[in-house]
Design a protein around this motif. Structure first.
Motif, PDB file in Angstrom:
ATOM      1  N   LEU A 272      12.562  10.680   7.006  1.00 20.12           N
ATOM      2  CA  LEU A 272      11.743   9.748   7.776  1.00 20.12           C
ATOM      3  C   LEU A 272      12.506   8.458   8.039  1.00 20.12           C
ATOM      4  CD1 LEU A 272       8.264  10.117   6.006  1.00 20.12           C
ATOM      5  CD2 LEU A 272       8.966  11.104   8.199  1.00 20.12           C
ATOM      6  N   ALA A 273      12.243   7.859   9.187  1.00 20.37           N
ATOM      7  CA  ALA A 273      12.852   6.575   9.539  1.00 20.37           C
ATOM      8  C   ALA A 273      12.229   5.458   8.704  1.00 20.37           C
ATOM      9  CB  ALA A 273      12.645   6.299  11.027  1.00 20.37           C
ATOM     10  N   PRO A 274      12.964   4.357   8.506  1.00 21.73           N
ATOM     11  CA  PRO A 274      12.451   3.251   7.685  1.00 21.73           C
ATOM     12  C   PRO A 274      11.078   2.758   8.122  1.00 21.73           C
ATOM     13  CG  PRO A 274      14.758   2.897   8.223  1.00 21.73           C
ATOM     14  CD  PRO A 274      14.321   4.097   8.998  1.00 21.73           C
ATOM     15  N   ARG A 275      10.870   2.685   9.420  1.00 25.44           N
ATOM     16  CA  ARG A 275       9.618   2.128   9.927  1.00 25.44           C
ATOM     17  C   ARG A 275       8.407   2.927   9.456  1.00 25.44           C
ATOM     18  NH1 ARG A 275       7.765  -1.514  13.158  1.00 25.44           N
ATOM     19  NH2 ARG A 275       6.057  -1.117  14.612  1.00 25.44           N
ATOM     20  N   TYR A 276       8.534   4.250   9.405  1.00 26.16           N
ATOM     21  CA  TYR A 276       7.403   5.089   9.008  1.00 26.16           C
ATOM     22  C   TYR A 276       7.189   5.059   7.496  1.00 26.16           C
ATOM     23  CZ  TYR A 276       8.173   6.566  13.780  1.00 26.16           C
ATOM     24  OH  TYR A 276       8.348   6.569  15.130  1.00 26.16           O
ATOM     25  N   LEU A 277       8.255   4.880   6.744  1.00 26.43           N
ATOM     26  CA  LEU A 277       8.109   4.737   5.296  1.00 26.43           C
ATOM     27  C   LEU A 277       7.389   3.432   4.952  1.00 26.43           C
ATOM     28  CD1 LEU A 277      11.588   6.064   4.146  1.00 26.43           C
ATOM     29  CD2 LEU A 277       9.372   7.087   3.639  1.00 26.43           C
ATOM     30  N   MET A 278       7.706   2.374   5.688  1.00 28.06           N
ATOM     31  CA  MET A 278       6.983   1.118   5.486  1.00 28.06           C
ATOM     32  C   MET A 278       5.507   1.290   5.812  1.00 28.06           C
ATOM     33  SD  MET A 278       9.525  -1.978   6.683  1.00 28.06           S
ATOM     34  CE  MET A 278      10.031  -1.269   8.251  1.00 28.06           C
ATOM     35  N   LEU A 279       5.207   2.028   6.879  1.00 31.63           N
ATOM     36  CA  LEU A 279       3.819   2.245   7.275  1.00 31.63           C
ATOM     37  C   LEU A 279       3.054   3.026   6.202  1.00 31.63           C
ATOM     38  CD1 LEU A 279       1.599   2.018   9.418  1.00 31.63           C
ATOM     39  CD2 LEU A 279       2.471   4.154  10.420  1.00 31.63           C
ATOM     40  N   ILE A 280       3.696   4.040   5.630  1.00 30.70           N
ATOM     41  CA  ILE A 280       3.051   4.814   4.563  1.00 30.70           C
ATOM     42  C   ILE A 280       2.691   3.904   3.394  1.00 30.70           C
ATOM     43  CG2 ILE A 280       3.464   6.586   2.815  1.00 30.70           C
ATOM     44  CD1 ILE A 280       5.162   8.061   4.907  1.00 30.70           C
ATOM     45  N   GLY A 281       3.623   3.035   2.998  1.00 30.58           N
ATOM     46  CA  GLY A 281       3.357   2.126   1.890  1.00 30.58           C
ATOM     47  C   GLY A 281       2.225   1.162   2.186  1.00 30.58           C
ATOM     48  N   LYS A 282       2.191   0.620   3.384  1.00 24.90           N
ATOM     49  CA  LYS A 282       1.154  -0.352   3.756  1.00 24.90           C
ATOM     50  C   LYS A 282      -0.232   0.294   3.781  1.00 24.90           C
ATOM     51  CE  LYS A 282       4.541  -2.626   6.669  1.00 24.90           C
ATOM     52  NZ  LYS A 282       5.007  -3.515   5.629  1.00 24.90           N
ATOM     53  N   ILE A 283      -0.312   1.482   4.353  1.00 23.17           N
ATOM     54  CA  ILE A 283      -1.603   2.180   4.396  1.00 23.17           C
ATOM     55  C   ILE A 283      -2.075   2.515   2.982  1.00 23.17           C
ATOM     56  CG2 ILE A 283      -2.727   4.322   5.112  1.00 23.17           C
ATOM     57  CD1 ILE A 283      -1.020   4.261   7.636  1.00 23.17           C
ATOM     58  N   GLY A 284      -1.141   2.925   2.120  1.00 25.04           N
ATOM     59  CA  GLY A 284      -1.504   3.211   0.731  1.00 25.04           C
ATOM     60  C   GLY A 284      -2.065   1.996   0.020  1.00 25.04           C
ATOM     61  N   ILE A 285      -1.414   0.835   0.196  1.00 20.66           N
ATOM     62  CA  ILE A 285      -1.893  -0.401  -0.427  1.00 20.66           C
ATOM     63  C   ILE A 285      -3.270  -0.778   0.101  1.00 20.66           C
ATOM     64  CG2 ILE A 285      -1.477  -2.890  -0.622  1.00 20.66           C
ATOM     65  CD1 ILE A 285       1.536  -2.229  -0.510  1.00 20.66           C
ATOM     66  N   LEU A 286      -3.440  -0.712   1.416  1.00 20.33           N
ATOM     67  CA  LEU A 286      -4.701  -1.128   2.042  1.00 20.33           C
ATOM     68  C   LEU A 286      -5.855  -0.223   1.635  1.00 20.33           C
ATOM     69  CD1 LEU A 286      -5.932  -3.181   3.974  1.00 20.33           C
ATOM     70  CD2 LEU A 286      -5.326  -1.672   5.874  1.00 20.33           C
ATOM     71  N   LEU A 287      -5.670   1.104   1.693  1.00 22.50           N
ATOM     72  CA  LEU A 287      -6.750   2.034   1.364  1.00 22.50           C
ATOM     73  C   LEU A 287      -7.097   1.990  -0.129  1.00 22.50           C
ATOM     74  CD1 LEU A 287      -5.848   5.171   3.539  1.00 22.50           C
ATOM     75  CD2 LEU A 287      -7.510   3.351   4.003  1.00 22.50           C
ATOM     76  N   ALA A 288      -6.084   1.898  -0.985  1.00 19.85           N
ATOM     77  CA  ALA A 288      -6.346   1.838  -2.426  1.00 19.85           C
ATOM     78  C   ALA A 288      -7.056   0.538  -2.800  1.00 19.85           C
ATOM     79  CB  ALA A 288      -5.041   1.965  -3.207  1.00 19.85           C
ATOM     80  N   SER A 289      -6.704  -0.562  -2.146  1.00 21.92           N
ATOM     81  CA  SER A 289      -7.375  -1.842  -2.416  1.00 21.92           C
ATOM     82  C   SER A 289      -8.819  -1.801  -1.947  1.00 21.92           C
ATOM     83  CB  SER A 289      -6.622  -2.980  -1.724  1.00 21.92           C
ATOM     84  OG  SER A 289      -5.296  -3.082  -2.197  1.00 21.92           O
ATOM     85  N   LEU A 290      -9.051  -1.186  -0.778  1.00 24.09           N
ATOM     86  CA  LEU A 290     -10.417  -1.047  -0.276  1.00 24.09           C
ATOM     87  C   LEU A 290     -11.259  -0.187  -1.220  1.00 24.09           C
ATOM     88  CD1 LEU A 290     -12.547  -1.435   1.938  1.00 24.09           C
ATOM     89  CD2 LEU A 290     -11.561   0.555   3.116  1.00 24.09           C
ATOM     90  N   ALA A 291     -10.686   0.922  -1.686  1.00 20.37           N
ATOM     91  CA  ALA A 291     -11.401   1.781  -2.634  1.00 20.37           C
ATOM     92  C   ALA A 291     -11.686   1.031  -3.932  1.00 20.37           C
ATOM     93  CB  ALA A 291     -10.577   3.036  -2.912  1.00 20.37           C
ATOM     94  N   MET A 292     -10.729   0.242  -4.391  1.00 24.50           N
ATOM     95  CA  MET A 292     -10.931  -0.544  -5.612  1.00 24.50           C
ATOM     96  C   MET A 292     -12.094  -1.506  -5.457  1.00 24.50           C
ATOM     97  SD  MET A 292      -8.254  -3.142  -7.505  1.00 24.50           S
ATOM     98  CE  MET A 292      -7.026  -1.874  -7.819  1.00 24.50           C
ATOM     99  N   PHE A 293     -12.185  -2.152  -4.292  1.00 27.86           N
ATOM    100  CA  PHE A 293     -13.280  -3.093  -4.047  1.00 27.86           C
ATOM    101  C   PHE A 293     -14.629  -2.367  -4.028  1.00 27.86           C
ATOM    102  CE2 PHE A 293     -16.067  -5.631  -1.320  1.00 27.86           C
ATOM    103  CZ  PHE A 293     -15.956  -6.871  -1.932  1.00 27.86           C
ATOM    104  N   LEU A 294     -14.683  -1.182  -3.426  1.00 26.09           N
ATOM    105  CA  LEU A 294     -15.933  -0.424  -3.358  1.00 26.09           C
ATOM    106  C   LEU A 294     -16.356   0.092  -4.731  1.00 26.09           C
ATOM    107  CD1 LEU A 294     -15.289   1.604  -0.072  1.00 26.09           C
ATOM    108  CD2 LEU A 294     -16.696  -0.448  -0.368  1.00 26.09           C
ATOM    109  N   PHE A 295     -15.372   0.398  -5.583  1.00 27.47           N
ATOM    110  CA  PHE A 295     -15.673   0.903  -6.922  1.00 27.47           C
ATOM    111  C   PHE A 295     -16.040  -0.205  -7.900  1.00 27.47           C
ATOM    112  CE2 PHE A 295     -12.627   4.645  -6.040  1.00 27.47           C
ATOM    113  CZ  PHE A 295     -13.679   5.393  -5.511  1.00 27.47           C
ATOM    114  N   ALA A 296     -15.862  -1.473  -7.499  1.00 27.43           N
ATOM    115  CA  ALA A 296     -16.084  -2.586  -8.431  1.00 27.43           C
ATOM    116  C   ALA A 296     -17.521  -2.643  -8.938  1.00 27.43           C
ATOM    117  CB  ALA A 296     -15.717  -3.911  -7.760  1.00 27.43           C
ATOM    118  N   GLY A 297     -18.479  -2.196  -8.118  1.00 30.61           N
ATOM    119  CA  GLY A 297     -19.879  -2.247  -8.532  1.00 30.61           C
ATOM    120  C   GLY A 297     -20.173  -1.365  -9.724  1.00 30.61           C
ATOM    121  N   ASP A 298     -19.555  -0.164  -9.765  1.00 30.33           N
ATOM    122  CA  ASP A 298     -19.781   0.760 -10.886  1.00 30.33           C
ATOM    123  C   ASP A 298     -18.899   0.422 -12.086  1.00 30.33           C
ATOM    124  OD1 ASP A 298     -21.622   2.157  -9.367  1.00 30.33           O
ATOM    125  OD2 ASP A 298     -20.097   3.522  -8.551  1.00 30.33           O
ATOM    126  N   ALA A 299     -17.750  -0.187 -11.843  1.00 27.49           N
ATOM    127  CA  ALA A 299     -16.849  -0.663 -12.905  1.00 27.49           C
ATOM    128  C   ALA A 299     -16.506   0.438 -13.910  1.00 27.49           C
ATOM    129  CB  ALA A 299     -17.454  -1.870 -13.621  1.00 27.49           C
TER     130      ALA A 299
END
Length: 395
Positions: A272-299
């Protein structure tokens, strides 16, 4: 430009130089309570040995970068590491908190040279995909330092004495100094001749859209990791009441995620080209952070651990290529560019760790999630902004 690649010790040397900050801080952590009791010091006073270390370290990053462009990498490293060794020995023989604070500042001044010049040397010696692989290897080795250093520090405090923490750091500095003395200069042409040139180099780099956007990317992408470092005791030990041993294991799991991400990057880069590897990392950070925020209520502890592991894994995937691509757009002033990249990292770390201390607004769990979403979203925006210039770098 590749004259040093034949030296087999170069990559281990760069990894050791880049690991100076975690070694100088994490190995010392087990001794803080002991020194506080020994010298009858306040917690605020003992924390100054950390706060001022990072303050002087960050400031001198901006000094060593241009100096290495002006005088070369080798002399800056030799002098900086010599200061680090002297500071480490003086820390070992401190007899009061005030002395330790002063000598820790001296140690930080020397350590800054190792961190910034190591990145500049990777730009001098390695090109393109090879540099990205080297930075990935360094990331994997650096991920081990925060795990091993506190363990070694605890053993030294229990079975030897706290001065051995700093004596061992001085000995590691001696190994690095020997490697730097044997190192051949990696700069072919010195580009800075005056203070005015230094200021011009900073202006040119900050006006360089490609470098600026990638610098923002790498700074924003690591914000949730440093937020986690600041919030992890409150989340694991206070909220979930895990033992100290379990806390250390859960903390080490994220260092493993960082290392695993860098390893996976080194394999995916062949396809994969560098640009797409950066995109994979960014999407992973964003989606995991969003999931973490949604799970905060159940803790539920497992939810936080899994989300944080995905975040650190994603950072490991994208950080080597982001730093490498930032340097790819720099034709001159590699030392100054490395200084900006390193300084931005520590500024981002300080801001994120300060935010998680504002517990009255959000819980520590929520702060980590929110900082991750903001950092991931802004990093993704920077990625989009580089689209027009990306074609020349896509292989």
């Amino acid at each position: 430009m590749s004259k040093n690649t034949s030296q087999p010790y170069l990559i281990p040397l760069l990894a050791l130089l880049a690991a100076f900050p975690p070694i100088a801080t994490d190995m010392y952590l087990p001794a803080m309570e002991l020194l506080q009791n020994t010298w009858q010091a306040s917690l605020t006073g003992i924390n100054l040995t950390l706060v001022l270390f990072f303050t002087f370290f960050s400031l001198f990053l901006l000094i060593y970068g241009p100096l290495s462009d002006r005088f070369g990498r080798r002399p800056v490293l030799i002098n900086g590491i010599s200061i680090y060794i002297i500071g480490s020995f003086l820390c070992a023989f401190s007899t009061s908190l005030n002395q330790l604070i002063v000598f820790r500042c001296l140690q930080a001044i020397g350590a800054a040279s190792a961190s910034v010049v190591a990145l500049a040397i990777s730009k001098d010696v390695y090109q393109g995909k090879k540099r990205e692989h080297v930075l990935a290897y360094i990331t994997m080795i650096m991920a081990i330092a925060p795990i091993v250093s506190p363990m070694i520090g605890a053993i030294m405090v229990d079975y030897l004495a706290w001065p051995w923490l700093f004596i061992s750091q001085a000995l590691l500095g001696g190994i690095a100094l020997y490697g730097c003395i044997k190192l051949k200069e990696t700069v072919n042409q010195l580009v800075l001749t005056s203070t005015r040139d230094v200021l011009i180099s900073y202006v040119k780099l900050l006006r360089n859209s490609w470098f600026r956007q990638h610098n923002w990317m790498q700074m924003c992408s690591i914000l949730p990791m440093f937020a986690f470092i600041g919030a992890s005791p409150a989340i694991y030990m206070d909220q979930f009441e895990v033992s100290a041993q379990m806390y250390s294991l859960l903390f080490a799991l994220n260092a493993f995620g960082l290392m695993a991400g860098a390893f996976v990057f080194s394999k995916l880069r062949n396809y994969l080209a560098p640009r797409y590897l950066m995109l994979i990392g960014k999407i992973g950070i964003l989606l995991a952070s969003l999931a973490m925020f949604l799970f905060a209520g159940d803790a539920v502890l497992q939810d936080f651990v899994i989300c944080m592991l995905v975040i650190t894994f994603s950072i490991g995937v994208m950080r080597p290529v982001t730093n490498s691509q930032a340097l790819e757009g720099v034709k001159q002033f590699a030392g100054t560019a490395s200084a900006i990249l390193s300084f931005s990292t520590f500024v981002g770390a300080a801001c994120s760790m300060y935010l998680v201390s504002l517990g009255s607004v959000l819980t520590p769990w929520q702060w980590v999630a929110v900082i991750g979403m903001i950092g991931g979203a802004f990093s993704l925006w920077c990625w989009v902004m580089t689209a027009s210039a990306a074609k020349q770098y896509v292989s």
